[in-house]
Design a protein around this motif. Structure first.
Motif, PDB file in Angstrom:
ATOM      1  N   LEU A 182     -61.547 -60.712 -11.130  1.00 47.38           N
ATOM      2  CA  LEU A 182     -62.177 -60.318 -12.387  1.00 47.38           C
ATOM      3  C   LEU A 182     -61.125 -60.135 -13.466  1.00 47.38           C
ATOM      4  N   CYS A 183     -61.424 -60.617 -14.663  1.00 45.05           N
ATOM      5  CA  CYS A 183     -60.546 -60.435 -15.815  1.00 45.05           C
ATOM      6  C   CYS A 183     -61.330 -59.758 -16.928  1.00 45.05           C
ATOM      7  N   LYS A 184     -60.750 -58.687 -17.488  1.00 48.72           N
ATOM      8  CA  LYS A 184     -61.358 -58.017 -18.637  1.00 48.72           C
ATOM      9  C   LYS A 184     -60.322 -57.849 -19.731  1.00 48.72           C
ATOM     10  N   LEU A 185     -60.766 -58.008 -20.967  1.00 50.74           N
ATOM     11  CA  LEU A 185     -59.909 -57.803 -22.127  1.00 50.74           C
ATOM     12  C   LEU A 185     -60.633 -56.851 -23.065  1.00 50.74           C
ATOM     13  N   ASN A 186     -59.986 -55.731 -23.368  1.00 55.35           N
ATOM     14  CA  ASN A 186     -60.621 -54.678 -24.168  1.00 55.35           C
ATOM     15  C   ASN A 186     -61.952 -54.247 -23.559  1.00 55.35           C
ATOM     16  N   GLY A 187     -62.004 -54.243 -22.220  1.00 56.61           N
ATOM     17  CA  GLY A 187     -63.197 -53.797 -21.511  1.00 56.61           C
ATOM     18  C   GLY A 187     -64.282 -54.838 -21.354  1.00 56.61           C
ATOM     19  N   GLU A 188     -64.105 -56.024 -21.955  1.00 58.76           N
ATOM     20  CA  GLU A 188     -65.120 -57.072 -21.894  1.00 58.76           C
ATOM     21  C   GLU A 188     -64.697 -58.167 -20.917  1.00 58.76           C
ATOM     22  N   PRO A 189     -65.633 -58.645 -20.056  1.00 56.45           N
ATOM     23  CA  PRO A 189     -65.291 -59.703 -19.098  1.00 56.45           C
ATOM     24  C   PRO A 189     -64.878 -60.996 -19.798  1.00 56.45           C
ATOM     25  N   VAL A 190     -63.900 -61.675 -19.211  1.00 52.85           N
ATOM     26  CA  VAL A 190     -63.455 -62.980 -19.701  1.00 52.85           C
ATOM     27  C   VAL A 190     -63.643 -63.980 -18.561  1.00 52.85           C
ATOM     28  N   GLU A 191     -64.394 -65.038 -18.814  1.00 51.98           N
ATOM     29  CA  GLU A 191     -64.643 -66.035 -17.772  1.00 51.98           C
ATOM     30  C   GLU A 191     -63.485 -67.023 -17.709  1.00 51.98           C
ATOM     31  N   LEU A 192     -62.870 -67.100 -16.529  1.00 50.19           N
ATOM     32  CA  LEU A 192     -61.748 -68.006 -16.309  1.00 50.19           C
ATOM     33  C   LEU A 192     -62.031 -68.889 -15.103  1.00 50.19           C
ATOM     34  N   THR A 193     -61.492 -70.106 -15.112  1.00 50.37           N
ATOM     35  CA  THR A 193     -61.562 -70.942 -13.922  1.00 50.37           C
ATOM     36  C   THR A 193     -60.637 -70.352 -12.863  1.00 50.37           C
ATOM     37  N   PHE A 194     -60.761 -70.843 -11.640  1.00 45.85           N
ATOM     38  CA  PHE A 194     -59.913 -70.354 -10.553  1.00 45.85           C
ATOM     39  C   PHE A 194     -58.438 -70.514 -10.910  1.00 45.85           C
ATOM     40  N   SER A 195     -58.056 -71.703 -11.374  1.00 41.75           N
ATOM     41  CA  SER A 195     -56.644 -71.966 -11.665  1.00 41.75           C
ATOM     42  C   SER A 195     -56.147 -71.153 -12.853  1.00 41.75           C
ATOM     43  N   GLU A 196     -56.976 -71.011 -13.884  1.00 42.17           N
ATOM     44  CA  GLU A 196     -56.585 -70.189 -15.035  1.00 42.17           C
ATOM     45  C   GLU A 196     -56.322 -68.755 -14.600  1.00 42.17           C
ATOM     46  N   TYR A 197     -57.204 -68.242 -13.741  1.00 44.33           N
ATOM     47  CA  TYR A 197     -57.041 -66.862 -13.270  1.00 44.33           C
ATOM     48  C   TYR A 197     -55.760 -66.713 -12.458  1.00 44.33           C
ATOM     49  N   GLU A 198     -55.494 -67.670 -11.564  1.00 43.74           N
ATOM     50  CA  GLU A 198     -54.306 -67.583 -10.720  1.00 43.74           C
ATOM     51  C   GLU A 198     -53.023 -67.657 -11.547  1.00 43.74           C
ATOM     52  N   ILE A 199     -53.021 -68.490 -12.576  1.00 45.50           N
ATOM     53  CA  ILE A 199     -51.848 -68.573 -13.454  1.00 45.50           C
ATOM     54  C   ILE A 199     -51.649 -67.253 -14.189  1.00 45.50           C
ATOM     55  N   LEU A 200     -52.736 -66.699 -14.729  1.00 48.39           N
ATOM     56  CA  LEU A 200     -52.643 -65.438 -15.462  1.00 48.39           C
ATOM     57  C   LEU A 200     -52.194 -64.305 -14.541  1.00 48.39           C
ATOM     58  N   ALA A 201     -52.720 -64.264 -13.317  1.00 44.00           N
ATOM     59  CA  ALA A 201     -52.329 -63.221 -12.363  1.00 44.00           C
ATOM     60  C   ALA A 201     -50.853 -63.346 -11.998  1.00 44.00           C
ATOM     61  N   LEU A 202     -50.389 -64.584 -11.844  1.00 42.59           N
ATOM     62  CA  LEU A 202     -48.973 -64.819 -11.550  1.00 42.59           C
ATOM     63  C   LEU A 202     -48.098 -64.259 -12.664  1.00 42.59           C
ATOM     64  N   PHE A 203     -48.446 -64.575 -13.911  1.00 39.18           N
ATOM     65  CA  PHE A 203     -47.684 -64.077 -15.056  1.00 39.18           C
ATOM     66  C   PHE A 203     -47.756 -62.555 -15.143  1.00 39.18           C
ATOM     67  N   ALA A 204     -48.958 -62.001 -14.920  1.00 37.81           N
ATOM     68  CA  ALA A 204     -49.163 -60.560 -15.085  1.00 37.81           C
ATOM     69  C   ALA A 204     -48.396 -59.753 -14.040  1.00 37.81           C
ATOM     70  N   ARG A 205     -48.231 -60.316 -12.849  1.00 39.69           N
ATOM     71  CA  ARG A 205     -47.468 -59.615 -11.811  1.00 39.69           C
ATOM     72  C   ARG A 205     -45.982 -59.559 -12.153  1.00 39.69           C
ATOM     73  N   HIS A 206     -45.510 -60.562 -12.885  1.00 36.34           N
ATOM     74  CA  HIS A 206     -44.071 -60.671 -13.136  1.00 36.34           C
ATOM     75  C   HIS A 206     -43.788 -60.912 -14.618  1.00 36.34           C
ATOM     76  N   PRO A 207     -44.125 -59.966 -15.491  1.00 34.17           N
ATOM     77  CA  PRO A 207     -43.863 -60.172 -16.920  1.00 34.17           C
ATOM     78  C   PRO A 207     -42.375 -60.370 -17.182  1.00 34.17           C
ATOM     79  N   GLY A 208     -42.079 -61.314 -18.059  1.00 37.33           N
ATOM     80  CA  GLY A 208     -40.695 -61.612 -18.397  1.00 37.33           C
ATOM     81  C   GLY A 208     -40.094 -62.722 -17.566  1.00 37.33           C
ATOM     82  N   ARG A 209     -40.685 -63.021 -16.412  1.00 38.90           N
ATOM     83  CA  ARG A 209     -40.136 -64.075 -15.561  1.00 38.90           C
ATOM     84  C   ARG A 209     -40.627 -65.435 -16.046  1.00 38.90           C
ATOM     85  N   VAL A 210     -39.698 -66.372 -16.191  1.00 41.89           N
ATOM     86  CA  VAL A 210     -40.042 -67.720 -16.631  1.00 41.89           C
ATOM     87  C   VAL A 210     -40.416 -68.570 -15.419  1.00 41.89           C
TER      88      VAL A 210
END
Length: 231
Positions: A146-174
């Motif tokens: 599940l992804c929420k922004l400002n408390g509102e759900p954001v619909e993402l594809t599986f791959s979009e979510y996995e990319i965002l989760a990868l980035f969110a776990r490791h902010p600053g890592r290229v």
């Protein structure tokens, strides 16, 4: 938690600069190596929390050391930050592809070095991946996908979510495009270098101002989530 950091650098003056910066960051267990073979041996023996690895060293270059450490079961999970005078995009990509988590180009400031080291040690201290990740107004629930922004759900594809989760776990890592591809397997469409770019564009659109401000393109290398003091 006490951390051990290995400095692998053949120039004594730079090694001293790095050591003083680490001491300023209250890191007292510091191991030093002046060539690649010594760095490899000390990494295996002391199992440091983090390795600061010079690119160009005698006896064995930093890339070979990095590749060797990542191939060995006992050292593959030790994060490696490359210290290098090389700033060409191809060299940086090569270092990341070999397994380095970050790079710092010379000359560098103490403040930058300390900030990067603290960020990677903080990440290394997290022994489990939290089910919920918060980055400012963004919230990801890993279990529920599940992804929420400002408390509102954001619909993402599986791959979009996995990319965002990868980035969110490791902010600053290229992450290079190939690194992203290896970590993301989606049913929505095959993941290629071009489709990674498309998914980043879609993520930014779906996340609006937050996405545009925080998902950064590192020209010629890849992408990262901006490193902030997230609350």
């Amino acid at each position: 938690m006490r951390h051990k950091v290995l400095i692998a650098e053949d120039e004594p003056a730079i090694r001293e600069l790095v050591r003083l910066a680490l001491e300023e960051a209250n890191i007292t267990e510091i191991i030093e190596a002046s060539n690649g073979k010594e760095a490899l041996e000390k990494a295996e023996r002391y199992q440091p929390s983090l390795i600061l690895l010079d690119w160009m060293m005698p006896e064995m270059d930093g890339l070979t050391v990095c590749r060797t450490l990542k191939m060995q079961e006992s050292t593959r999970n030790i994060p490696i930050v490359m210290l290098t005078a090389k700033s060409e995009e191809g060299d940086i990509v090569l270092g990341l592809e070999m397994g380095a988590v970050d790079y710092i180009t010379k000359p560098f400031s103490r403040r930058v070095l300390i900030a990067r080291v603290r960020a990677h040690l903080r990440e290394q201290s997290e022994t489990t991946i939290a089910n919920e990740i918060r980055r400012g107004s963004l919230m990801l629930n890993i279990e529920q996908h599940l992804c929420k922004l400002n408390g509102e759900p954001v619909e993402l594809t599986f791959s979009e979510y996995e990319i965002l989760a990868l980035f969110a776990r490791h902010p600053g890592r290229v992450y290079t495009r190939n690194q992203i591809i290896r970590r993301v397997k989606g049913d929505d469409y095959p993941v290629t270098e071009r489709s990674v770019d498309v998914q980043i564009v879609n993520l930014r659109k779906k996340l609006g101002e937050w996405g545009s401000s925080n998902i950064e393109t590192i020209r010629g290398i890849g992408y990262r989530l901006k490193q902030e003091n997230w609350q």
